[in-house]
Design a protein around this motif. Structure first.
Motif, PDB file in Angstrom:
ATOM      1  N   VAL A  50       0.860  -1.180   0.000  1.00 56.62           N
ATOM      2  CA  VAL A  50       0.000   0.000   0.000  1.00 56.62           C
ATOM      3  C   VAL A  50       0.899   1.234   0.000  1.00 56.62           C
ATOM      4  O   VAL A  50       1.659   1.471   0.940  1.00 56.62           O
ATOM      5  N   GLU A 108       0.992  -3.462   4.660  1.00 53.64           N
ATOM      6  CA  GLU A 108       0.699  -2.098   5.118  1.00 53.64           C
ATOM      7  C   GLU A 108       1.786  -1.604   6.069  1.00 53.64           C
ATOM      8  O   GLU A 108       2.409  -2.401   6.769  1.00 53.64           O
ATOM      9  N   ASP A 109       1.973  -0.299   6.093  1.00 56.95           N
ATOM     10  CA  ASP A 109       2.903   0.257   7.075  1.00 56.95           C
ATOM     11  C   ASP A 109       2.316   0.223   8.481  1.00 56.95           C
ATOM     12  O   ASP A 109       2.940  -0.231   9.420  1.00 56.95           O
TER      13      ASP A 109
HETATM   14 MG    MG Z   1      -0.444   3.781   4.475  1.00 55.96          MG
END
Ligand code: MG
Ligand code: IMP
Length: 194
Positions: A50, A108-109
């Protein structure tokens, strides 16, 4: 050597407190990679990063996974640019290939309110993948508005705005090799009393 001081005489890192060091991130990603490798038992896996926050995490995670992997990216924006997400999410850049019949791992982070991951899970599910799971480097459970599954989670963090290793504040700090907090930001915008 544990947490290195981020202050190397460069003004742009002067106010940063290291929360998770580069070494800790590396070690945890090696564990996550081994876990994912075991879970998928030799099957091919599509890593869906993402953008932009997950670009560094995906790059390191991909190298820690011992499976036939392909990588793709989704750009999402959640209207509103400061430290709060508005909750209205849209895809600004879509996958380059279909994922029907594929095992998909969303990379995702950070999972904060959970709204982005919920949106992505619903959106990708309509494309008939074989499976979808979620891998997030960071989890900020205190701010969750919707419950979402996080199948692989790197670290849990407190309710503070974090930067570095892909995560930004107004577009900057993504290139820090560690996760930190900006003191100036916390002083400038104190949390409302709850
Ligand atoms: Mg993000
Ligand atoms: P959510 O939809 O609220 O779960 O938030 C998802 C996105 O908001 C993340 O993928 C990040 O891009 C951004 N975000 C949330 N918390 C932070 C933070 O502490 N620092 C930087 N970005 C964040």
């Amino acid at each position: 050597m544990e947490d290195q001081t981020p202050w190397k005489g460069n003004p742009w890192t002067q106010q940063i407190e290291v929360l998770i060091s580069e070494d800790k991130i590396k070690a945890r990603i090696a564990e996550l990679g081994a876990e994912i490798t075991r879970a998928y038992g030799g099957r091919e896996l599509v890593l869906v990063g993402v953008l932009k926050g997950a670009f560094l995490f995906l790059a390191d995670l991909a190298r820690a996974v011992d499976l036939p992997v392909t990588c793709d990216f989704l750009g999402v924006s959640s209207y509103g640019d400061r430290t709060k997400s508005s909750g209205v999410i849209r895809i600004t850049s879509d996958l380059s290939r279909p994922v029907d019949g594929k095992d998909v791992l969303i990379v995702e982070d950070i999972v904060d309110t959970g709204l982005t991951v919920r949106y992505l899970l619903n959106n990708l599910a309509t494309r008939q993948p074989r499976s979808i799971q979620v891998c997030a480097l960071l989890d900020k459970p205190a701010r969750r508005l919707v419950q979402v599954p996080i199948d692989y989670s790197g670290f849990s963090v407190a309710d503070r705005f974090v930067i570095g290793y892909g995560l930004d504040y107004q577009g900057r700090y993504r290139n820090l090799p560690y996760i930190g907090v900006l003191h100036a930001l916390e002083v400038a915008s104190p949390k409302p009393a709850s």
